[in-house]
Design a protein around this motif. Structure first.
Motif, PDB file in Angstrom:
ATOM      1  N   LEU A 299       0.872  -1.223   0.151  1.00  0.00           N
ATOM      2  CA  LEU A 299      -0.145   0.068  -0.006  1.00  0.00           C
ATOM      3  C   LEU A 299       0.889   1.133   0.133  1.00  0.00           C
ATOM      4  O   LEU A 299       0.438   2.090  -0.629  1.00  0.00           O
ATOM      5  N   GLU A 300       1.943   1.253   0.583  1.00  0.00           N
ATOM      6  CA  GLU A 300       2.586   2.510   0.499  1.00  0.00           C
ATOM      7  C   GLU A 300       3.402   2.803  -0.421  1.00  0.00           C
ATOM      8  O   GLU A 300       3.761   3.785  -1.184  1.00  0.00           O
ATOM      9  N   ASN A 301       3.833   1.751  -1.290  1.00  0.00           N
ATOM     10  CA  ASN A 301       4.825   1.847  -2.232  1.00  0.00           C
ATOM     11  C   ASN A 301       4.146   1.563  -3.861  1.00  0.00           C
ATOM     12  O   ASN A 301       4.494   1.920  -4.671  1.00  0.00           O
ATOM     13  N   SER A 302       3.219   0.353  -3.909  1.00  0.00           N
ATOM     14  CA  SER A 302       2.735   0.285  -5.060  1.00  0.00           C
ATOM     15  C   SER A 302       1.075  -0.175  -5.037  1.00  0.00           C
ATOM     16  O   SER A 302       0.971  -1.682  -5.220  1.00  0.00           O
ATOM     17  N   SER A 303       0.336   0.422  -4.512  1.00  0.00           N
ATOM     18  CA  SER A 303      -1.020  -0.022  -4.162  1.00  0.00           C
ATOM     19  C   SER A 303      -1.970  -0.472  -5.286  1.00  0.00           C
ATOM     20  O   SER A 303      -2.556  -1.539  -5.237  1.00  0.00           O
ATOM     21  N   GLU A 304      -1.429  -0.178  -6.589  1.00  0.00           N
ATOM     22  CA  GLU A 304      -2.152  -0.531  -7.872  1.00  0.00           C
ATOM     23  C   GLU A 304      -1.867  -2.388  -8.108  1.00  0.00           C
ATOM     24  O   GLU A 304      -2.384  -2.848  -8.852  1.00  0.00           O
ATOM     25  N   SER A 305      -0.733  -2.633  -7.569  1.00  0.00           N
ATOM     26  CA  SER A 305      -0.360  -3.955  -7.716  1.00  0.00           C
ATOM     27  C   SER A 305      -0.659  -5.145  -6.330  1.00  0.00           C
ATOM     28  O   SER A 305      -0.176  -6.129  -6.618  1.00  0.00           O
ATOM     29  N   CYS A 306      -1.313  -4.732  -5.579  1.00  0.00           N
ATOM     30  CA  CYS A 306      -1.468  -5.465  -4.207  1.00  0.00           C
ATOM     31  C   CYS A 306      -2.035  -6.536  -4.614  1.00  0.00           C
ATOM     32  O   CYS A 306      -2.099  -7.796  -4.004  1.00  0.00           O
ATOM     33  N   LEU A 307      -3.344  -6.604  -5.411  1.00  0.00           N
ATOM     34  CA  LEU A 307      -4.094  -7.722  -5.744  1.00  0.00           C
ATOM     35  C   LEU A 307      -3.372  -8.794  -6.335  1.00  0.00           C
ATOM     36  O   LEU A 307      -3.501 -10.068  -6.247  1.00  0.00           O
ATOM     37  N   GLN A 308      -1.934  -8.416  -6.944  1.00  0.00           N
ATOM     38  CA  GLN A 308      -1.177  -9.616  -7.622  1.00  0.00           C
ATOM     39  C   GLN A 308       0.076  -9.841  -6.637  1.00  0.00           C
ATOM     40  O   GLN A 308       0.093 -11.252  -6.546  1.00  0.00           O
ATOM     41  N   ASP A 309       0.392  -8.956  -5.888  1.00  0.00           N
ATOM     42  CA  ASP A 309       1.778  -9.170  -5.151  1.00  0.00           C
ATOM     43  C   ASP A 309       1.279  -9.680  -3.631  1.00  0.00           C
ATOM     44  O   ASP A 309       2.381 -10.080  -3.421  1.00  0.00           O
ATOM     45  N   VAL A 310       0.253  -9.302  -3.175  1.00  0.00           N
ATOM     46  CA  VAL A 310      -0.175  -9.771  -1.867  1.00  0.00           C
ATOM     47  C   VAL A 310      -0.739 -11.122  -1.810  1.00  0.00           C
ATOM     48  O   VAL A 310      -1.801 -11.199  -2.166  1.00  0.00           O
ATOM     49  N   GLN A 311      -0.012 -12.311  -1.365  1.00  0.00           N
ATOM     50  CA  GLN A 311      -0.791 -13.478  -1.653  1.00  0.00           C
ATOM     51  C   GLN A 311      -1.974 -13.620  -0.528  1.00  0.00           C
ATOM     52  O   GLN A 311      -1.815 -13.287   0.649  1.00  0.00           O
ATOM     53  N   GLY A 312      -2.914 -14.246  -1.164  1.00  0.00           N
ATOM     54  CA  GLY A 312      -4.350 -14.294  -0.398  1.00  0.00           C
ATOM     55  C   GLY A 312      -5.219 -13.276  -0.452  1.00  0.00           C
ATOM     56  O   GLY A 312      -6.374 -13.135   0.085  1.00  0.00           O
TER      57      GLY A 312
END
Length: 434
Positions: A299-312
């Motif tokens: 969220l601090e660095n690349s919030s648009e990619s969290c759905l891909q990058d944060v497992q689960g």
């Protein structure tokens, strides 16, 4: 299997070329025929089209300074949102950030995420969490706003910072290939908005998140950009689209600014991490399958990619679980407001003043009563987010007369609930939604 359930393993963000191309736009050629032809207020509309039905819309931007100065600040509410407004339907759904001028000593404005569903006969509005005030100033945190098709495939689920909030009630059962992001400043001579960098994506039929084609975008600004020869300092805006420079070029972000008087005409991107001390990332704190430390970093660095990058994370969202428990983002537990009045409970007269920042009344008698969240929910069959305690005091203002909102829409009847400690609008309805 429902649309939303099918997305559990597929809420992904595609990779894109990293090079950005900036394009300054005042009014583009018509790309989709879905944008407004003329604007009679200070606003900018970004109208977005996809080559297939849209099943989800995503926007993310950082909290920035929004300030108000002047004598008469009624009807000055600033909004930045994403939404859907189906063709042939007078209404739609919007989700975003709002800022109001605040009349109480110590601070001049307050901020809150909100959602709003409208039809030709009413409005249903809800705040998502207790307001943040100008002390402390907005901290530059990223926030995410998502609208995703609900299980019945006609309504939309409202998701803020990856936590499910609620669903729409009355949207028509129709597919849409058009979306919109709107920036409104009803009182431009009294308002300054620091640069906002809105990064937008959509989910199509393949259940992947992707970016909009630049050739399918129409941007309409009601007023000149600030570098135009005929621009006036206090009634101009900066509005810039950035693409990835690929072939075809895809939209990366929409950058906006409403300067104050004698402002620079250069808009600088706000897509930078907060300037405060970096957070201590606590990895390994797993909540409903989501590592909260990984989510905080994303969220601090690349919030648009969290759905891909944060497992689960994608799977958690589809289950309506609590996915984000980070203190500054959590909407699922009672929160202390970032602002408060000098009184424990504001007066009914002060609350009626607050109502005038959103609605105009013509010889309309108002009824004002004090209650609390729990009793309000039970009496009117509505749901207030858990960010408010059930015993939080509310002022409820109602009328059967004609009310007109800041966009010039008039309705018969209104019921509005305000936090009695801060004066924040927590929920209101007009017309048929009441």
């Amino acid at each position: 299997m429902s649309t939303l359930k099918r997305t559990a393993a597929s809420l992904l963000v595609s990779a894109f070329t990293l090079g950005f191309l900036t394009v300054s736009t005042t009014t583009s050629a018509s790309a989709n025929g879905n944008c407004i032809d003329s604007l009679h207020e200070f606003r900018a509309d970004l109208c977005l089209s996809a080559p297939e039905p849209i099943l989800g819309l995503f926007g993310t931007w950082r909290n920035v300074d929004i300030t108000f100065e002047g004598e008469n600040l009624d009807l000055s509410r600033v909004t930045m949102n994403i939404g859907f407004y189906p063709a042939g339907y007078t209404g739609g759904v919007a989700l975003g950030l709002e800022s109001d001028p605040w009349p109480y000593p110590g601070w001049s404005e307050a901020y809150s995420p909100y959602y709003e569903e409208t039809s030709n006969s009413g409005i249903n509005y809800g705040a998502i969490r207790p307001t943040r005030g100008s002390t402390p100033a907005p901290d530059g945190t990223n926030n995410t706003y998502m609208l995703v098709r609900a299980d019945n495939e006609s309504q939309w689920e409202i998701i803020y910072n990856f936590n499910y909030i609620t669903s729409t009630e009355s949207m028509p059962e129709t597919e849409t290939r058009n979306a919109r992001s709107i920036f409104r400043v009803p009182n431009p001579t009294a308002t300054t908005v620091a640069p906002i960098d809105n990064r937008l994506q959509y989910m199509g039929g393949n259940l992947y998140w992707t970016r909009f084609d630049m050739d399918s975008i129409e941007l309409v600004n009601s007023h000149p950009t600030c570098d135009s020869p005929d621009a006036q300092d206090d009634v101009c805006m900066n509005s810039t689209l950035s693409s990835n420079g690929g072939e075809p070029p895809l939209l990366v972000s929409w950058e906006l600014e409403k300067p104050g008087g004698a402002s620079s005409t250069t808009l600088e991107s706000t897509d930078q991490p907060p300037t405060s001390s970096p957070r201590q990332i606590d990895r390994g704190n797993i909540v409903n399958g989501v590592d909260q430390g990984e989510l905080a970093s994303c969220l601090e660095n690349s919030s648009e990619s969290c759905l891909q990058d944060v497992q689960g994370l994608a799977e958690c969202i589809t289950q309506h679980d609590i996915c984000n428990t980070l203190p500054e983002y959590n909407t699922q537990a009672p929160q202390e407001p970032f602002v408060s009045s000098n009184q424990e409970v504001l007066s009914g007269a002060e609350i009626e003043e607050r109502l005038h920042t959103r609605f105009e009344f013509t010889d309309t008698p108002l009824t004002t009563n004090l209650t609390n969240i729990q009793d309000y929910e039970q009496e009117f069959n509505v749901s207030i987010p858990d960010a408010w305690s059930s015993n939080s005091p509310l002022w409820v203002v109602s009328t059967n007369g004609i009310v007109t909102d800041t966009e010039g829409r008039s309705y018969q009847g209104l019921r509005a609930a305000f936090d009695a400690s801060t004066g924040q609008a927590v929920h209101y309805c007009t017309g048929s939604f009441c």
